[in-house]
Structures are given as C-alpha cells and as structure tokens.
Design a protein around this motif. Structure first.
Motif, short mmCIF file in Angstrom:
data_model
loop_
_atom_site.label_atom_id
_atom_site.label_comp_id
_atom_site.label_asym_id
_atom_site.label_seq_id
_atom_site.Cartn_x
_atom_site.Cartn_y
_atom_site.Cartn_z
N ARG A 1 37.42 32.22 37.92
CA ARG A 1 36.53 33.15 38.56
C ARG A 1 36.78 32.93 40.15
NH1 ARG A 1 33.15 35.58 41.41
NH2 ARG A 1 31.00 35.93 40.71
N ARG A 2 37.27 32.13 40.62
CA ARG A 2 37.81 31.88 42.21
C ARG A 2 39.25 32.76 41.99
NH1 ARG A 2 36.61 26.54 41.80
NH2 ARG A 2 38.48 26.13 41.76
N LEU A 3 40.11 32.61 40.94
CA LEU A 3 41.34 33.49 41.22
C LEU A 3 41.09 34.96 41.06
CD1 LEU A 3 44.26 33.22 41.19
CD2 LEU A 3 44.32 32.97 38.59
N VAL A 4 40.04 35.27 40.15
CA VAL A 4 39.79 36.84 40.06
C VAL A 4 39.18 37.47 41.36
CG1 VAL A 4 38.22 38.65 38.87
CG2 VAL A 4 39.26 36.97 37.50
N THR A 5 38.07 36.54 41.98
CA THR A 5 37.63 36.88 43.35
C THR A 5 38.64 37.23 44.42
OG1 THR A 5 35.58 35.76 42.73
CG2 THR A 5 35.90 36.50 44.84
N ASP A 6 39.85 36.08 44.36
CA ASP A 6 40.96 36.02 45.44
C ASP A 6 41.74 37.34 45.09
OD1 ASP A 6 42.20 34.98 47.59
OD2 ASP A 6 43.87 34.99 45.85
N SER A 7 41.84 37.65 43.76
CA SER A 7 42.82 38.67 43.53
C SER A 7 42.45 40.02 43.98
CB SER A 7 43.14 38.77 42.06
OG SER A 7 43.74 37.74 41.50
N ALA B 1 39.71 32.39 31.07
CA ALA B 1 39.79 31.16 30.66
C ALA B 1 40.05 30.89 29.26
CB ALA B 1 38.22 30.54 31.12
N ALA B 2 39.37 31.96 28.48
CA ALA B 2 39.79 31.79 27.01
C ALA B 2 41.12 32.04 26.84
CB ALA B 2 38.67 32.93 26.47
N ARG B 3 41.86 33.01 27.56
CA ARG B 3 43.10 33.42 27.08
C ARG B 3 43.88 32.34 27.51
NH1 ARG B 3 45.84 38.65 30.07
NH2 ARG B 3 47.92 38.01 29.32
N PHE B 4 43.58 31.46 28.73
CA PHE B 4 44.58 30.43 29.26
C PHE B 4 43.62 29.20 29.08
CE2 PHE B 4 45.95 34.31 31.38
CZ PHE B 4 47.31 34.31 31.32
N HIS B 5 43.21 29.18 27.94
CA HIS B 5 42.53 27.77 27.62
C HIS B 5 43.33 26.61 27.74
CE1 HIS B 5 39.62 25.28 25.62
NE2 HIS B 5 40.40 24.67 24.76
N ASP C 1 32.32 37.10 36.41
CA ASP C 1 31.87 36.24 35.46
C ASP C 1 32.44 36.49 34.08
OD1 ASP C 1 30.58 34.81 37.48
OD2 ASP C 1 28.51 35.42 36.88
N ARG C 2 32.28 37.84 33.63
CA ARG C 2 32.88 38.18 32.30
C ARG C 2 34.37 38.35 32.33
NH1 ARG C 2 28.82 42.14 32.75
NH2 ARG C 2 30.32 43.65 33.13
N ILE C 3 34.95 38.67 33.36
CA ILE C 3 36.37 38.79 33.37
C ILE C 3 37.15 37.07 33.49
CG2 ILE C 3 38.31 39.26 35.34
CD1 ILE C 3 36.72 41.60 35.91
N ALA C 4 36.23 36.31 34.30
CA ALA C 4 36.75 34.88 34.53
C ALA C 4 36.70 34.21 32.85
CB ALA C 4 35.86 34.47 35.41
#
Length: 142
Positions: free
Chosen positions: A31-37, A18-22, A11-14
């Motif tokens: 979150r889904r992308l981090v989990t998939d990665s 999300a803030a970086r790619f606002h 959640d923290r990474i997501a």
C-alpha cells in the motif's frame, strides 16, 4: 482539476500486489509502495487520466526488481543497463536497439545521469573486442 483516487482503490491494488508477491511484502508495505508510486508519477504528470494504472505497474516493476535483487525471483533473461551521462537519448536508443536485436533473449533498461566533468580516458584498445568479432547472446534455457 485534480481527482485523487479513493483509499479503497489503493487498498485493492495493494492486496493484488501483496498476493502476487506473497512472502516478499505485506499488504501494508504494498500500500505504501503504490501510494508512493502514484505520488511520484502525479508530481510530473500533465495528464492524470491513467495514473492509477501506471502507479500499479510502476509499483509492480519496483517489487519485481526488489525480488530479483534479493534472489527471490529468477530473471527469465539476462539484463543490460545502458546509461547516458548527457541525457541525449543515447541510452534509450541503445536499449531499443538491444531489445530489437536480442529478439526476446535479453531485457534492456536505460538510465540517465547528471553530466559531470571527469578526468578519465578511454580504456586501452586491448580491452575492446576486435573488429569483426561478434557478440553472441545465449538463452538461459539453453
């Protein structure tokens, strides 16, 4: 022994991504992308000590590529893709050589493709640069 990171860490990474790619992705999508990665890296990893950090970097690279493909993020330098159809390491060597010779004026990527039989011939010699000619790289800032 496999240790799966906690949900709060993802959640923290997501939230960071999300803030970086606002405007490009929501926190849920990140979150889904981090989990998939993480799952993709974990499936082939032999050592999982740094998988969370690598998953965050992988997800960020995927989001950067998406933003650049959609025209939402400028590419600071030209990009070159080298593909080897025999998975013999030629594309990696070509990319490394291009990056070294490019001195930061380009970004090179490499990829492998499954080997297939093809009926094709080399292009005519008129489409190749003449012997002794040079390729000049120009910076997008010039």
């Amino acid at each position: 022994m496999t240790c799966t990171p906690g949900e709060a860490l993802f959640d923290r990474i997501a939230a960071r991504l999300a803030a970086r790619f606002h405007g490009l992705v929501s926190v849920e999508t990140a979150r889904r992308l981090v989990t998939d990665s993480y799952r993709q890296l974990h499936a082939t990893a032999r050592v999982d000590a740094h998988l969370v950090v690598l998953a965050e970097r992988f997800a960020a690279a995927r989001l950067t590529a998406l933003a650049q493909a959609e025209g939402r993020l400028d590419k600071p330098v030209p990009e070159v893709l080298f593909v080897c159809d025999a998975n013999a390491g030629r594309s990696q060597m070509a990319a490394a050589l291009a990056m070294a010779r490019g001195c930061g004026r380009l970004h090179a990527r490499s990829a492998g493709a499954p080997r297939r039989r093809r009926n094709w011939s080399w292009p005519s010699s008129t489409s190749w640069p003449r012997s002794g000619s040079t390729c000049r790289l120009s910076s997008p800032n010039r």
